[in-house]
Design an enzyme around this catalytic site. Structure first.
Site, mmCIF file in Angstrom:
data_model
loop_
_atom_site.group_PDB
_atom_site.id
_atom_site.type_symbol
_atom_site.label_atom_id
_atom_site.label_comp_id
_atom_site.label_asym_id
_atom_site.label_seq_id
_atom_site.Cartn_x
_atom_site.Cartn_y
_atom_site.Cartn_z
ATOM 1 N N CYS A 2 31.394 -24.538 -1.550
ATOM 2 C CA CYS A 2 29.946 -24.394 -1.679
ATOM 3 C C CYS A 2 29.325 -25.543 -0.922
ATOM 4 O O CYS A 2 29.390 -26.700 -1.341
ATOM 5 C CB CYS A 2 29.539 -24.439 -3.153
ATOM 6 N N GLU A 110 27.226 -18.518 1.844
ATOM 7 C CA GLU A 110 28.533 -18.571 2.498
ATOM 8 C C GLU A 110 28.403 -17.870 3.851
ATOM 9 O O GLU A 110 27.547 -16.995 4.028
ATOM 10 C CB GLU A 110 29.626 -17.900 1.663
#
Length: 236
Positions: A2, A110
């Site tokens: 992340c 992402e």
């Protein structure tokens, strides 16, 4: 992993959602739809006094700086902690044992790398995706205090990750861990809990909604709610 996320809930909403008080280390940094490492963000922690235990909202810098670090720049490399090794790694083991946190997030980004045409010299550009839950997320985190040579304290944090599975694993092989409300109190408590990670939820299909977003998010200077809006993908 992340490496970029969004957080836009107001302090009042965070207080309600996480059943926390505004701590003396809280600073309202406002909505951030392109939150990158080294930026300040809200964090939920549990503070223990002589006779009290309080769940508090504080403000911390993303990128954990261990208390023993000589230089705070180490935090640039410690934005994520792998859940598989967090209990043993020198950078994280003390925080995992005593300083667990919840990172409020609307969702996280992402980037997916398309395969491209066979024989092509270059791969197509990466496509960003936003992964979110309707009511927002509480990501598993750890925090640390670091004291500089002048005596000033720096509060920093990292986000725990695990293996991504299913369709989300196709986009990226790592995903943050989520702290559900029913385990939040025990996760935050500074007490031994060897099986703590077994009670967290991987951010995987069935938990999150995922959609493509504009490549404007690639530039950290861009910031606004339009970054999380879904876009059509060419050819679909």
């Amino acid at each position: 992993m992340c490496g970029r996320y969004a957080t836009s809930r107001t302090p009042a909403t965070l207080v309600d959602d996480f059943e926390a008080d505004l701590g003396d280390l809280f600073e309202d940094t406002g909505a951030d739809y392109n939150l990158a490492p080294t930026k300040l963000a809200p964090l939920v922690v549990q503070r223990t006094g002589e006779d009290t235990v309080r769940r508090e909202l504080v403000t911390a810098k993303w990128g954990l700086v261990p208390s023993w670090a000589k230089d705070p720049s180490i935090g640039n490399r410690l934005i994520n902690a792998r859940s598989e090794t967090v209990a043993e790694k020198p950078s994280f083991r003390k925080a995992f044992a005593k300083r667990r946190a919840i990172v409020p997030a609307d969702g996280f980004y992402e980037w997916y790398q398309p395969e491209g045409e066979p024989g092509a010299k270059r791969k197509p550009p990466k496509q960003p995706f936003f992964m979110s839950a309707e009511s927002g997320l509480g990501l598993a985190g750890l925090y640390e205090f670091w004291k500089d040579p002048e005596g000033a304290w720096l509060l920093t944090y990292t986000i725990l990750t695990t293996s991504a599975e299913g369709e989300d694993g196709r986009i990226h092989d790592r995903a943050p861990l989520i702290v559900e409300p029913d385990v939040a109190s025990r996760w935050l408590a500074a007490e031994p809990w060897p099986e703590a990670l077994d009670h967290l939820v991987p951010a995987t299909p069935g938990v999150l909604r995922t959609w493509p977003v504009s490549t404007e998010v690639n530039n950290v200077r861009n910031n606004g709610p339009e970054l999380v809006e879904p876009i059509p993908i060419e050819g679909e």
